[in-house]
Design a protein around this motif. Sequence first.
Motif, PDB file in Angstrom:
ATOM      1  N   TYR A  81       0.836  -1.210   0.000  1.00  0.00           N
ATOM      2  CA  TYR A  81       0.000   0.000   0.000  1.00  0.00           C
ATOM      3  C   TYR A  81       0.867   1.255   0.000  1.00  0.00           C
ATOM      4  O   TYR A  81       0.629   2.188  -0.771  1.00  0.00           O
ATOM      5  N   TRP A 127      -8.884  -3.832   0.313  1.00  0.00           N
ATOM      6  CA  TRP A 127      -8.534  -4.690  -0.808  1.00  0.00           C
ATOM      7  C   TRP A 127      -9.145  -6.067  -0.645  1.00  0.00           C
ATOM      8  O   TRP A 127      -9.183  -6.626   0.439  1.00  0.00           O
ATOM      9  N   GLU A 128      -9.618  -6.623  -1.758  1.00  0.00           N
ATOM     10  CA  GLU A 128      -9.978  -8.034  -1.788  1.00  0.00           C
ATOM     11  C   GLU A 128      -8.720  -8.815  -2.134  1.00  0.00           C
ATOM     12  O   GLU A 128      -7.737  -8.253  -2.606  1.00  0.00           O
ATOM     13  N   ASN A 161      -6.753  -8.730  -5.966  1.00  0.00           N
ATOM     14  CA  ASN A 161      -7.347  -7.886  -7.010  1.00  0.00           C
ATOM     15  C   ASN A 161      -6.880  -6.446  -6.869  1.00  0.00           C
ATOM     16  O   ASN A 161      -7.553  -5.517  -7.279  1.00  0.00           O
ATOM     17  N   ILE A 162      -5.697  -6.281  -6.298  1.00  0.00           N
ATOM     18  CA  ILE A 162      -5.166  -4.945  -6.052  1.00  0.00           C
ATOM     19  C   ILE A 162      -5.038  -4.174  -7.357  1.00  0.00           C
ATOM     20  O   ILE A 162      -5.424  -3.005  -7.448  1.00  0.00           O
ATOM     21  N   LYS A 197      -6.657  -4.502 -10.123  1.00  0.00           N
ATOM     22  CA  LYS A 197      -7.951  -4.110 -10.680  1.00  0.00           C
ATOM     23  C   LYS A 197      -8.519  -2.901  -9.947  1.00  0.00           C
ATOM     24  O   LYS A 197      -9.149  -2.027 -10.551  1.00  0.00           O
ATOM     25  N   LEU A 198      -8.303  -2.865  -8.651  1.00  0.00           N
ATOM     26  CA  LEU A 198      -8.805  -1.741  -7.851  1.00  0.00           C
ATOM     27  C   LEU A 198      -8.232  -0.404  -8.303  1.00  0.00           C
ATOM     28  O   LEU A 198      -8.927   0.610  -8.299  1.00  0.00           O
ATOM     29  N   ILE A 199      -6.955  -0.415  -8.679  1.00  0.00           N
ATOM     30  CA  ILE A 199      -6.327   0.865  -9.024  1.00  0.00           C
ATOM     31  C   ILE A 199      -6.128   1.041 -10.525  1.00  0.00           C
ATOM     32  O   ILE A 199      -5.592   2.040 -10.968  1.00  0.00           O
ATOM     33  N   HIS A 250      -9.800  -8.709   4.269  1.00  0.00           N
ATOM     34  CA  HIS A 250     -10.184  -9.329   3.000  1.00  0.00           C
ATOM     35  C   HIS A 250     -10.830 -10.704   3.177  1.00  0.00           C
ATOM     36  O   HIS A 250     -11.443 -11.216   2.246  1.00  0.00           O
TER      37      HIS A 250
END
Length: 198
Positions: free
Chosen positions: A28, A46-47, A50-51, A53-55, A175
């Motif tokens: 992070y 965060w899941e 899928n970090i 995809k999140l950003i 998560h």
Amino acid sequence: MSINNHMSKPIAIFDLDDTLINLKEELYRSLHERYGKDKVPHWSLWEYFNIEKLIGISEADLIKTSIDDETFRKIQPHLFSQYLLKDLHERGFHIIILTARDGFVPNAYRETAEYLTKHDLYYDELIVSKVGGNKVDYLGHYDTINFVVDDSTKNCRQFAESGKFEHVFLHALPHNKSCNEFIRLHNLYQLYPHIGLV
């Protein structure tokens, strides 16, 4: 240590990232600095896996960032991980660290072994599995394992389904908060009463 020498010992398996050490906090920090606070939500949101995809970046970008910033070298162990591992070793456990880093960390075995030595995290055996693979596939030479601790619900389900484990513990993190299939450990020392230690 040869396998024959420790077959009579109880076997304890620990995941590394986000179980014994605080990967998400360091990742992070790195992503926050590179992409900005408005684009990178706090790691508690965060899941699992899928970090990127999140950003809105690719997996290749995520890997490059972690390499460029030496993320896997800067991670700090969770409080008391060092003492827990040494204590279990002194109580007669064979300690295995089983981490899925192959495919994400260059020279994953060497890098991980050097990290464990640097931070004085005791182990008898280090197994580095492929990211996204089934960790059970790397444990074929063991029939009965006393316990495993991992932060991934997918991994824990695969461990449980294998029939090799007496106890499967989930290291409790945001998560995996919706999973109640396994005993959740908010502190690694919470496993002691479940395995007959006080």
